[in-house]
Design an enzyme around this catalytic site. Sequence first.
Site, mmCIF file in Angstrom:
data_model
loop_
_atom_site.group_PDB
_atom_site.id
_atom_site.type_symbol
_atom_site.label_atom_id
_atom_site.label_comp_id
_atom_site.label_asym_id
_atom_site.label_seq_id
_atom_site.Cartn_x
_atom_site.Cartn_y
_atom_site.Cartn_z
ATOM 1 N N SER A 25 94.745 -42.460 24.647
ATOM 2 C CA SER A 25 94.048 -42.581 25.917
ATOM 3 C C SER A 25 92.637 -41.990 25.806
ATOM 4 O O SER A 25 91.865 -42.402 24.958
ATOM 5 C CB SER A 25 94.878 -41.922 27.028
ATOM 6 O OG SER A 25 94.428 -42.324 28.304
ATOM 7 N N ASP A 72 99.941 -52.098 29.826
ATOM 8 C CA ASP A 72 98.841 -51.157 29.995
ATOM 9 C C ASP A 72 97.650 -51.899 30.612
ATOM 10 O O ASP A 72 97.116 -52.823 29.996
ATOM 11 C CB ASP A 72 98.438 -50.570 28.643
ATOM 12 C CG ASP A 72 97.383 -49.476 28.748
ATOM 13 O OD1 ASP A 72 96.829 -49.280 29.846
ATOM 14 O OD2 ASP A 72 97.117 -48.819 27.720
ATOM 15 N N HIS A 78 101.377 -47.658 29.099
ATOM 16 C CA HIS A 78 100.430 -46.644 28.645
ATOM 17 C C HIS A 78 101.171 -45.347 28.343
ATOM 18 O O HIS A 78 102.035 -44.911 29.096
ATOM 19 C CB HIS A 78 99.371 -46.401 29.729
ATOM 20 C CG HIS A 78 98.183 -45.626 29.251
ATOM 21 N ND1 HIS A 78 97.198 -46.187 28.486
ATOM 22 C CD2 HIS A 78 97.844 -44.325 29.419
ATOM 23 C CE1 HIS A 78 96.277 -45.280 28.205
ATOM 24 N NE2 HIS A 78 96.649 -44.137 28.754
#
Length: 332
Positions: free
Chosen positions: A171, A273, A303
């Site tokens: 991320s 995601d 995610h």
Amino acid sequence: MASPPSKLSLPLKTRVFISLLSTVTDAACRSDGSVNRRLLRFLDYQVSPKPKPTNSVSTSDTTVDASRNLWFRLFSPSLPSDTLLPLVVFFHGGGFTFLSPASQAYDAVCRRFARKLSAFVVSVNYRLAPEHTYPSQYEDGFDVLKFLNDNRDAILPENADLSRCFLAGDSAGGNIAHNVAVRACKEELGTLKLRGVVCIQPFFGGEERTEAELELVGAPLVSVPRTDFCWKALLPKGSRNRDHPAVNVSGPNAENIAGLDFPATMLVVAGFDPLKEWQRRYYEWLKASGKEAILIEYPSMMHAFYIFPELPESSHLIMQIKDFMTNSCSKL
């Protein structure tokens, strides 16, 4: 070939944790752009370093610069000291705004990395937004690389091989890993040599709203309001256009890396995601820039799926990272 699933399927344990995490983080994000860190502490359980091996991995913390609370946690696998092991410098996720290497989830995942990758792992505690805006996070990441290179004998085990160094992150940490790698390619670090970058669902974006962002409303952890909050927290006032190069790294204001000796990149993308289109554009940009890039896709995942050990895909991804590292080092 089987078509991608139309609905995300997760174990109850995972769904409950994600729901709790989302609720608390949303409540901690104030309308004025600040973050209620006192509230976050109720959920962000911190794990102390463990000098004695636990699950075949010991941990220790090292301060780089106390004035900015820059430190890292070293994860050392219990392997023979005469075996040279690669070094993974890891940047945690959390939208540039949340979490740390001591957060339980990231302490656990880095412990798994050290054990299963047979590598020393350095997990970086970089400064968080909105208290510290761009480029603080990138500066912290690069300064840790310099610190490791300059103080190698004092802070790392003898069998840590700095000539086989990998940057990794998920991320926001994937975003930081890319940007630190760009800077490292421009400056001579000496002994430390980058052999690869592992970007696990990196946090990228832009002014445009992609199809995935518009369609995957209600996806776990990531939503347009949440990403907008984090980008505003990261970018300094007056620079909050989301086509900023820190956000849209492959967009109209992207830095030209064609002339850099940029290392091979492994990019991980998940089907559920909302950031996946930005990540695929990054992959295409790397290729167009003449750089080696490998795209790994998990169509049925969301995610940050890899931090949940109960998901089989989590262990599978770690083995793919190991293969990438092995292949990258075999080219030396």
